[in-house]
Design a protein around this motif. Structure first.
Motif, mmCIF file in Angstrom:
data_model
loop_
_atom_site.group_PDB
_atom_site.id
_atom_site.type_symbol
_atom_site.label_atom_id
_atom_site.label_comp_id
_atom_site.label_asym_id
_atom_site.label_seq_id
_atom_site.Cartn_x
_atom_site.Cartn_y
_atom_site.Cartn_z
ATOM 1 N N GLY A 220 56.015 36.505 35.376
ATOM 2 C CA GLY A 220 56.973 35.481 35.737
ATOM 3 C C GLY A 220 56.514 34.548 36.847
ATOM 4 O O GLY A 220 57.220 33.598 37.196
ATOM 5 N N GLN A 221 55.308 34.801 37.423
ATOM 6 C CA GLN A 221 54.843 33.974 38.530
ATOM 7 C C GLN A 221 53.489 33.318 38.277
ATOM 8 O O GLN A 221 53.302 32.148 38.600
ATOM 9 N N GLY A 222 52.549 34.061 37.736
ATOM 10 C CA GLY A 222 51.237 33.476 37.507
ATOM 11 C C GLY A 222 50.136 34.507 37.613
ATOM 12 O O GLY A 222 50.277 35.634 37.126
ATOM 13 N N TYR A 223 49.039 34.138 38.292
ATOM 14 C CA TYR A 223 47.859 34.994 38.383
ATOM 15 C C TYR A 223 47.401 35.116 39.833
ATOM 16 O O TYR A 223 47.662 34.233 40.659
ATOM 17 N N ILE A 224 46.663 36.215 40.095
ATOM 18 C CA ILE A 224 46.114 36.427 41.427
ATOM 19 C C ILE A 224 44.725 37.071 41.294
ATOM 20 O O ILE A 224 44.526 37.923 40.428
ATOM 21 N N LEU A 225 43.785 36.626 42.113
ATOM 22 C CA LEU A 225 42.443 37.200 42.112
ATOM 23 C C LEU A 225 42.308 38.127 43.317
ATOM 24 O O LEU A 225 42.510 37.709 44.461
ATOM 25 N N LYS A 226 41.949 39.403 43.053
ATOM 26 C CA LYS A 226 41.848 40.401 44.116
ATOM 27 C C LYS A 226 40.485 41.119 44.001
ATOM 28 O O LYS A 226 40.405 42.163 43.351
ATOM 29 N N PRO A 227 39.435 40.570 44.598
ATOM 30 C CA PRO A 227 38.118 41.211 44.529
ATOM 31 C C PRO A 227 38.083 42.477 45.378
ATOM 32 O O PRO A 227 38.966 42.723 46.206
ATOM 33 N N ASP A 228 37.018 43.292 45.165
ATOM 34 C CA ASP A 228 36.837 44.482 45.998
ATOM 35 C C ASP A 228 36.624 44.082 47.442
ATOM 36 O O ASP A 228 37.164 44.680 48.362
ATOM 37 N N ARG A 229 35.799 43.080 47.647
ATOM 38 C CA ARG A 229 35.560 42.547 48.982
ATOM 39 C C ARG A 229 34.942 41.173 48.853
ATOM 40 O O ARG A 229 34.459 40.776 47.799
ATOM 41 N N CYS A 230 34.955 40.452 49.957
ATOM 42 C CA CYS A 230 34.398 39.111 49.951
ATOM 43 C C CYS A 230 33.897 38.772 51.341
ATOM 44 O O CYS A 230 34.063 39.558 52.278
#
Length: 230
Positions: A220-230
């Motif tokens: 209902g909101q969209g997308y999110i990118l959650k890498p292990d680390r950056c």
């Protein structure tokens, strides 16, 4: 470079060598934990965060090679590993690097050389961690070079995929609506087009695109990118 002393794990069945390395490395600014065999080492790995592991290859039970492979298959997969080996043959040295070791040192060795190798690995690791590179399992994305890799092998990106990935990178941890994402594509896209592009991108960065770990859908909101680390 480090606000706290780097924590080293030394694993060797030779009590005299463990004691020598503990004293030498402690005197040279490291926090050191030691283990006499692989299972003891694994107990320490599950309790503490280490900056580098120094593993003897020839140990009773599980070898340093096997422990290295186990580390690479675990949540400690990014832990740098330096192997100590009495085997000087080229094939054995290559095996160590193939199993995931970052470096090796042949016994007998001067502790000062070990210190140089450790510092070199830690400098390289710190440089990698301080870069803008995103780490997603076996996949990395360097936004500066616009380079997506899996285990060091380049993955081609379309213009649309590249635009989306850069936008996600600039908004890590933020839920982005389809409307947000549509604005960054070369041509303004409809919601369905965004879904298609995200699906294609998942195929390139996820181990299982149908069960995404990094590029997640927020219903209902969209997308999110959650890498292990950056």
């Amino acid at each position: 470079m480090y606000e706290e002393k780097p924590h080293l794990l030394i694993v060797d069945d030779d009590a005299r060598l463990r004691s020598l390395l503990y004293k030498f490395l402690t005197e040279n600014g490291f926090h050191v934990s030691t283990a006499d065999e692989a299972n003891h080492a694994w107990e320490l790995l599950e309790k503490f965060d280490f900056d580098l592991a120094v593993l003897d290859v020839m140990m009773p039970g599980e070898s340093g090679f096997d422990l290295t492979k186990r580390i690479r298959a675990s949540q400690n997969q990014d832990l740098p590993v330096l192997l100590l080996t009495a085997m000087g043959e080229v094939d054995n040295r290559i095996d160590g690097l193939t199993f995931g070791a970052d470096d090796y040192l042949t016994k007998p060795f001067d502790p000062r050389e070990l210190l140089l190798r450790i510092n070199a690995i830690l400098r390289r690791t710190q440089q990698e961690l301080s870069s803008d590179t995103l780490y997603m399992g076996d996949v990395t994305f360097d936004p500066t070079r616009n380079q997506l890799d899996r285990k060091g092998s380049p993955i081609a990106l379309t213009a649309a995929e590249s635009s989306l990935l850069h936008f996600f990178t600039n908004h890590l941890g933020k839920i982005l609506s389809r409307e947000d994402l549509a604005e960054v594509l070369p041509r303004k896209a409809h919601a369905r087009t965004i879904d298609v592009q995200v699906t294609r991108l998942r195929r390139k960065i996820e181990d299982n695109p149908k069960l995404p770990r990094y590029l997640q859908t927020i219903r209902g909101q969209g997308y999110i990118l959650k890498p292990d680390r950056c």
